[in-house]
Design a protein around this motif. Structure first.
Motif, PDB file in Angstrom:
ATOM      1  N   MET A 190       0.841  -1.213   0.000  1.00  0.00           N
ATOM      2  CA  MET A 190       0.000   0.000   0.000  1.00  0.00           C
ATOM      3  C   MET A 190       0.870   1.255   0.000  1.00  0.00           C
ATOM      4  N   THR A 191       1.983   1.201   0.737  1.00  0.00           N
ATOM      5  CA  THR A 191       2.873   2.367   0.847  1.00  0.00           C
ATOM      6  C   THR A 191       3.666   2.574  -0.441  1.00  0.00           C
ATOM      7  N   ARG A 192       4.258   1.489  -0.951  1.00  0.00           N
ATOM      8  CA  ARG A 192       5.139   1.597  -2.117  1.00  0.00           C
ATOM      9  C   ARG A 192       4.397   1.946  -3.399  1.00  0.00           C
ATOM     10  N   TYR A 193       3.242   1.317  -3.571  1.00  0.00           N
ATOM     11  CA  TYR A 193       2.552   1.430  -4.870  1.00  0.00           C
ATOM     12  C   TYR A 193       1.220   2.170  -4.777  1.00  0.00           C
ATOM     13  N   GLU A 194       0.986   2.828  -3.630  1.00  0.00           N
ATOM     14  CA  GLU A 194      -0.278   3.560  -3.409  1.00  0.00           C
ATOM     15  C   GLU A 194      -1.484   2.679  -3.744  1.00  0.00           C
ATOM     16  N   MET A 195      -1.398   1.445  -3.267  1.00  0.00           N
ATOM     17  CA  MET A 195      -2.439   0.443  -3.533  1.00  0.00           C
ATOM     18  C   MET A 195      -3.508   0.522  -2.448  1.00  0.00           C
ATOM     19  N   ASP A 196      -4.748   0.141  -2.764  1.00  0.00           N
ATOM     20  CA  ASP A 196      -5.734   0.092  -1.686  1.00  0.00           C
ATOM     21  C   ASP A 196      -5.615  -1.251  -0.954  1.00  0.00           C
ATOM     22  N   PHE A 197      -6.266  -1.325   0.212  1.00  0.00           N
ATOM     23  CA  PHE A 197      -6.131  -2.499   1.074  1.00  0.00           C
ATOM     24  C   PHE A 197      -6.533  -3.788   0.358  1.00  0.00           C
ATOM     25  N   ASN A 198      -7.692  -3.771  -0.332  1.00  0.00           N
ATOM     26  CA  ASN A 198      -8.191  -5.011  -0.941  1.00  0.00           C
ATOM     27  C   ASN A 198      -7.280  -5.526  -2.051  1.00  0.00           C
ATOM     28  N   THR A 199      -6.706  -4.615  -2.842  1.00  0.00           N
ATOM     29  CA  THR A 199      -5.788  -5.041  -3.902  1.00  0.00           C
ATOM     30  C   THR A 199      -4.527  -5.647  -3.278  1.00  0.00           C
TER      31      THR A 199
END
Ligand SMILES: NC(=O)c1ccc[n+]([C@@H]2O[C@H](COP(=O)([O-])OP(=O)(O)OC[C@H]3O[C@@H](n4cnc5c(N)ncnc54)[C@H](OP(=O)(O)O)[C@@H]3O)[C@@H](O)[C@H]2O)c1
Length: 429
Positions: free
Chosen positions: A169-178
């Protein structure tokens, strides 16, 4: 004695790792212990299951009594998982005078003290290095190498699944579910990830650490905890703007004679050693009065890393058997006087969603000040929208006082919501 005979209860991920290490390092282990270690029996649910190791069919059994009543078996290695029947099997094994090695956090967190006492009475050894931190030798460190210290702090990243998710989530600005889905694809998260993402797994391990490091016994279900499911990529970005990264921390900390014990997603300063612990890795940050600061870092799960801890325990017990030296680990005395306090003092991160107009920050600061909450830093970014985030980091404060102030602040027309309250880990506490 010309060999040490053991039985494995379970031949899953960890059991197979133990099997591979015992066979792959057979000669080295024999030299170390003095005699070979032989796996005489293996308990499984399904003896016909296909496995990636070559196990002679005749040593497999589905009946625990085949192992319990085998007088040749010296050490029972429990790697089944779950509370029961694992707990009953461990108890029966100790009562029968067999040494026990386990990696079972549920059993040790719930029955550790009782089983240690029983093992001491029966003059057998009980080892459980694999139950916390997988391959990281934290139990041996706390019970042996750091025994001369008064331990002040144990703060850990002790759940690899959540650390992997938060890192993505931090590195790739991903959301929790992904990020969770990716963790499941990579084998870092179970099909049902509830225990990991809700902080339960970390609470089990923290309960064991509190007992080992402080002599304090708290059932895992009594440890205040919060998981990471409500952490958004937005929160991670605001934290980064303030110089922090978000980690799921398991905290056991002495403060004013009390022990603060809890599991929470926490803002960690990027300069803190724990901030650099990424992906599926685990780490334990310890402060002792003689050692000062110490950090242990490594793989907190997995077949071979956990197998390494389990086989280390088997070798330790075997060496004790060979030398006739049965001294148990010296566990700390149980300390009933240390108060357990999960909502203790700390620094906090607060995100408010407020109407973008002059004077809002002043109004909010006044109320916080009235309750003795002082602000260490603040980020307020206009986005050209009606409602904007106002992010604050407080100085050290009692949680109760912060909550009272926020109750009042919530009532302002200009405050849309208190969107998030997170703990902040500081270097100094
Ligand atoms: N996996 C890790 O990375 C890790 C890390 C640290 C600690 N641990 C701990 O290590 C332990 C084992 O975990 P694991 O991941 O290896 O589990 P697993 O892959 O699910 O394996 C469990 C094994 O136990 C056997 N088993 C389960 N219940 C049984 C029963 N009632 N009677 C007989 N056999 C039974 C299963 O038999 P079948 O094969 O026939 O189904 C299987 O071989 C757990 O306590 C876990 O918390 C695991």
């Amino acid at each position: 004695m010309d060999s040490i005979k053991i039985a494995l209860l379970g031949l899953g991920n960890v059991g197979r790792g133990v099997w591979k290490i015992l066979h792959g390092h057979r000669d080295m282990i024999r030299e170390y212990v003095g005699v070979p270690i032989e796996i005489k029996k293996v308990l499984v649910r399904d003896i016909h299951k296909k496995r990636d190791i070559d196990v002679p069919f005749h040593i497999l059994t589905t009946k625990f009594d085949d192992i319990l009543f085998d007088e040749d078996i010296h050490i029972i290695v429990e790697l089944m998982g779950g509370l029961n029947p694992a707990y009953q099997y461990i108890r029966k094994a100790i009562e029968k005078g067999k040494h026990v090695v386990t990696a079972n956090k549920a059993v040790i967190a719930s029955y550790g003290k009782e089983l240690i006492q029983l093992a001491n009475q029966r003059n057998v050894l009980l080892r459980f290095e694999g139950s916390v931190g997988g391959g990281i030798p934290i139990i041996a460190a706390l019970t042996k190498s750091l025994a001369a210290n008064e331990i002040e702090t144990v703060v850990g990243i002790i759940n690899g699944t959540t650390n992997y998710i938060l890192t993505q989530m931090t590195r790739y600005e991903m959301d929790f579910n992904t990020a969770l889905k990716l963790a499941q694809e990579k084998g870092y998260a179970e099909a049902d990830p509830t225990s990991d993402v809700e902080g339960e797994d970390a609470a089990f391990k923290l309960s064991i650490l509190a007992f080992i490091a402080f002599g304090v016994q708290v059932p895992p279900q009594d440890i205040p905890r919060e998981g990471i499911t409500r952490i958004s990529e937005k929160e991670i970005q605001y934290a980064a703007q303030l110089g922090y990264t978000i980690k799921l921390l398991a905290v056991a900390k002495k403060h004013d004679g009390k022990l603060d014990l809890h599991v929470h997603p926490t803002l960690v300063p990027i300069t803190h050693p724990l901030a650099a612990v990424n992906d599926e890795f685990n780490a334990l940050f310890i402060k002792g009065d003689a050692i000062g600061e110490l950090m242990m870092y490594g793989k907190g799960a997995g077949s071979l890393p956990t197998g390494s801890a389990v086989v280390g325990d088997i070798m330790d017990v075997s060496c004790a058997m060979m030398s006739g030296f049965r001294e148990p680990y010296a566990y700390r005395n149980v300390r009933e006087d240390l108060y357990i306090n999960g909502e203790g003092e700390g620094e906090y991160y607060v995100r408010l969603e407020v109407v973008d107009q002059p004077g809002v920050l002043g109004k909010i600061s006044t109320v916080l000040g009235n309750y003795g909450v002082s602000i260490a830093s603040v980020v307020q970014r206009g986005r050209g929208e009606r409602v904007v985030p106002l992010v604050l980091i407080t100085h050290r404060v009692e949680r109760k006082k912060l909550d009272l102030a926020l109750e009042e602040i919530k009532k302002f027309d200009v405050v849309e919501e208190v969107a998030s309250i997170l703990r902040v880990e500081s270097h100094s506490s």
